[in-house]
Design a protein around this motif. Structure first.
Motif, mmCIF file in Angstrom:
data_model
loop_
_atom_site.group_PDB
_atom_site.id
_atom_site.type_symbol
_atom_site.label_atom_id
_atom_site.label_comp_id
_atom_site.label_asym_id
_atom_site.label_seq_id
_atom_site.Cartn_x
_atom_site.Cartn_y
_atom_site.Cartn_z
ATOM 1 N N LEU A 128 0.837 -1.210 0.000
ATOM 2 C CA LEU A 128 0.000 0.000 0.000
ATOM 3 C C LEU A 128 0.865 1.251 0.000
ATOM 4 O O LEU A 128 0.631 2.210 -0.730
ATOM 5 C CB LEU A 128 -0.889 0.014 1.250
ATOM 6 C CG LEU A 128 -2.144 -0.837 1.213
ATOM 7 C CD1 LEU A 128 -2.827 -0.814 2.573
ATOM 8 C CD2 LEU A 128 -3.090 -0.327 0.123
ATOM 9 N N ASP A 129 1.890 1.189 0.857
ATOM 10 C CA ASP A 129 2.828 2.278 1.027
ATOM 11 C C ASP A 129 3.510 2.627 -0.289
ATOM 12 O O ASP A 129 3.690 3.786 -0.642
ATOM 13 C CB ASP A 129 3.891 1.774 2.016
ATOM 14 C CG ASP A 129 4.244 2.817 3.046
ATOM 15 O OD1 ASP A 129 3.463 3.765 3.195
ATOM 16 O OD2 ASP A 129 5.301 2.662 3.689
ATOM 17 N N ARG A 156 2.504 1.876 -3.439
ATOM 18 C CA ARG A 156 1.589 2.454 -4.434
ATOM 19 C C ARG A 156 1.366 3.937 -4.153
ATOM 20 O O ARG A 156 1.338 4.755 -5.067
ATOM 21 C CB ARG A 156 0.252 1.705 -4.424
ATOM 22 C CG ARG A 156 0.354 0.292 -4.960
ATOM 23 C CD ARG A 156 -1.023 -0.319 -5.204
ATOM 24 N NE ARG A 156 -0.943 -1.765 -5.349
ATOM 25 C CZ ARG A 156 -0.559 -2.387 -6.462
ATOM 26 N NH1 ARG A 156 -0.235 -1.679 -7.535
ATOM 27 N NH2 ARG A 156 -0.484 -3.701 -6.505
ATOM 28 N N ARG A 157 1.198 4.270 -2.871
ATOM 29 C CA ARG A 157 1.004 5.669 -2.506
ATOM 30 C C ARG A 157 2.266 6.468 -2.845
ATOM 31 O O ARG A 157 2.200 7.584 -3.352
ATOM 32 C CB ARG A 157 0.664 5.791 -1.010
ATOM 33 C CG ARG A 157 0.315 7.198 -0.626
ATOM 34 C CD ARG A 157 -0.304 7.375 0.775
ATOM 35 N NE ARG A 157 -0.646 6.143 1.440
ATOM 36 C CZ ARG A 157 -0.018 5.691 2.538
ATOM 37 N NH1 ARG A 157 0.987 6.365 3.060
ATOM 38 N NH2 ARG A 157 -0.411 4.569 3.106
ATOM 39 N N ALA A 158 3.447 5.872 -2.568
ATOM 40 C CA ALA A 158 4.717 6.562 -2.813
ATOM 41 C C ALA A 158 4.865 6.956 -4.286
ATOM 42 O O ALA A 158 5.314 8.053 -4.605
ATOM 43 C CB ALA A 158 5.874 5.667 -2.391
ATOM 44 N N ALA A 201 2.404 7.415 -6.425
ATOM 45 C CA ALA A 201 1.422 8.464 -6.715
ATOM 46 C C ALA A 201 1.863 9.811 -6.138
ATOM 47 O O ALA A 201 1.620 10.860 -6.731
ATOM 48 C CB ALA A 201 0.058 8.063 -6.158
ATOM 49 N N GLU A 202 2.537 9.772 -4.983
ATOM 50 C CA GLU A 202 2.880 11.033 -4.306
ATOM 51 C C GLU A 202 4.300 11.524 -4.602
ATOM 52 O O GLU A 202 4.753 12.490 -4.002
ATOM 53 C CB GLU A 202 2.675 10.878 -2.786
ATOM 54 C CG GLU A 202 1.199 10.747 -2.433
ATOM 55 C CD GLU A 202 0.955 10.613 -0.929
ATOM 56 O OE1 GLU A 202 1.938 10.589 -0.150
ATOM 57 O OE2 GLU A 202 -0.233 10.519 -0.552
ATOM 58 N N GLN A 214 7.384 10.020 -4.135
ATOM 59 C CA GLN A 214 8.442 9.776 -3.150
ATOM 60 C C GLN A 214 9.655 9.050 -3.735
ATOM 61 O O GLN A 214 10.648 8.864 -3.052
ATOM 62 C CB GLN A 214 7.890 8.956 -1.974
ATOM 63 C CG GLN A 214 6.860 9.721 -1.145
ATOM 64 C CD GLN A 214 6.172 8.828 -0.123
ATOM 65 O OE1 GLN A 214 6.591 7.702 0.117
ATOM 66 N NE2 GLN A 214 5.101 9.332 0.474
ATOM 67 N N TRP A 269 13.989 5.468 -2.633
ATOM 68 C CA TRP A 269 12.659 5.813 -2.132
ATOM 69 C C TRP A 269 12.837 6.703 -0.916
ATOM 70 O O TRP A 269 13.354 6.257 0.105
ATOM 71 C CB TRP A 269 11.899 4.529 -1.767
ATOM 72 C CG TRP A 269 10.529 4.724 -1.185
ATOM 73 C CD1 TRP A 269 9.860 5.913 -0.981
ATOM 74 C CD2 TRP A 269 9.651 3.697 -0.724
ATOM 75 N NE1 TRP A 269 8.621 5.680 -0.432
ATOM 76 C CE2 TRP A 269 8.471 4.332 -0.250
ATOM 77 C CE3 TRP A 269 9.746 2.303 -0.654
ATOM 78 C CZ2 TRP A 269 7.400 3.623 0.269
ATOM 79 C CZ3 TRP A 269 8.683 1.590 -0.138
ATOM 80 C CH2 TRP A 269 7.522 2.241 0.315
ATOM 81 N N HIS A 326 11.368 7.765 1.880
ATOM 82 C CA HIS A 326 10.212 7.378 2.692
ATOM 83 C C HIS A 326 10.002 8.407 3.799
ATOM 84 O O HIS A 326 10.965 8.791 4.464
ATOM 85 C CB HIS A 326 10.461 5.988 3.291
ATOM 86 C CG HIS A 326 9.242 5.348 3.868
ATOM 87 N ND1 HIS A 326 8.726 5.717 5.085
ATOM 88 C CD2 HIS A 326 8.423 4.376 3.382
ATOM 89 C CE1 HIS A 326 7.649 4.987 5.328
ATOM 90 N NE2 HIS A 326 7.439 4.174 4.312
#
Ligand code: C2E
Ligand code: MG
Ligand code: MG
Ligand code: MG
Length: 283
Positions: free
Chosen positions: A29-30, A32-34, A36-37, A39, A64, A66
């Protein structure tokens, strides 16, 4: 007895497995969000011409950033990205970002991008690469695709067809981490490599072990006969550099010259390494 042991093992493993699965799901999940955002970041490490000791290519290396865990190296997240199939999307982001960055470098400097075996299973790989070159305007001759033996093991026929299409685009192909897998020699014969990167496990022994010197010398001479460029990875000392120069490697990469750096540090790095001012490519 056996029963008690069995129960003991079960009691021990079940929570551990659940925890691992949960961690994996969170990471997924982390990640996929990364993406999109924004990172993910590309760092670049120079690959040097041994003879002139100037930068020939920059290799893009994914990081990454994070928000809680800091800057993460690819070994920590690429295996998961491969497992969940996100590597195809992530790899496309890498390629497009790297090609766009490279259009701002002096035109004599090439770009190397790593590809995962999973990306080679995508039917859109060639179109993806052609599209990235076309959209960014990077000349195909400046792009080098780095693959490991793991790409070749899967489906030889299909892989060969993809590599030939890439060659037809004008892109170059490099075999990464050479010497660490199984039947490397047959792969060199069967696939159209332009370049072989000798794994750093050989380079780090240079200088101290006559065996490593002999292996590097033999690989260099073999690649010379095959019209392939030889790169030594992981060069950390002047002694290693002198040895691989002696043994006939044409390119070298490693902390001796530079660690991977952020894209905006490249003008200063290039200037320091090449001793010439950065010239902006015409856009
Ligand atoms: P690689 O392609 O073989 O990249 C070289 C790795 O060796 C890099 O690690 C680099 O930082 C490290 N290295 C370079 N010079 C030296 C040295 O002198 N000494 C030592 N000890 N290490 C050195 P990094 O950046 O952690 O990348 C690890 C691997 O992750 C790469 O190995 C590559 O297989 C993979 N990778 C990185 N970026 C990408 C990407 O965008 N896509 C894919 N699919 N894989 C990537
Ligand atoms: Mg590589
Ligand atoms: Mg390597
Ligand atoms: Mg590697």
């Amino acid at each position: 007895g056996a029963k008690a042991d069995g129960r003991g093992v079960w009691r021990y493993f079940e929570p551990a497995m659940n925890r691992r699965l949960q961690e994996r799901r969170l990471l997924e999940l982390d990640m996929r969000r990364a993406l999109a955002e924004g990172q993910f970041e590309l760092f670049y490490q120079p690959i040097m011409d041994v003879e002139t000791r100037r930068v020939k290519t920059f290799e893009a290396l994914l990081r990454w950033r994070h928000p809680e865990r800091g800057l993460l190296a690819p070994d920590l997240f690429i295996p998961v990205a491969e497992e969940i199939g996100l590597i195809v999307e992530l790899g496309e982001w890498v390629l497009r970002r790297a090609c766009a960055d490279a259009t701002r470098w002096p035109p004599g400097v090439g770009l190397a991008v790593n590809f995962s075996p999973v990306q080679f299973q995508s039917r859109h790989l060639v179109a993806q690469i052609a599209g990235a070159l076309c959209d960014t305007g990077l000349s195909p001759g400046r792009l080098e695709i780095e693959i490991t033996e793991n790409v070749l093991i899967k489906d030889k026929e299909a892989t060969l067809a993809i590599l030939q299409s890439l060659k037809a685009l004008g892109v170059r192909i490099a075999m990464d981490d050479f010497g660490t897998g199984y039947s490397s020699l047959s792969y060199l014969q069967a696939f159209p490599f332009d370049k072989v990167k000798i794994d750093r496990s050989f380079t780090c022994e240079l200088d101290q072990s006559r065996k490593s010197n002999a292996i590097i010398k033999a690989v260099a001479s073999m690649c010379d006969g095959l019209d392939m460029t030889v790169v030594a990875e992981g060069v950390e000392t002047e002694g290693q550099f002198e040895a691989l120069q002696r043994e006939g490697c044409s390119e070298a990469q490693g902390f001796l010259f530079s660690r991977p750096v952020a894209a905006d540090a490249l003008p200063a790095l290039l200037c320091a390494l090449n001793g010439a001012p950065w010239t902006q490519a015409a856009e």
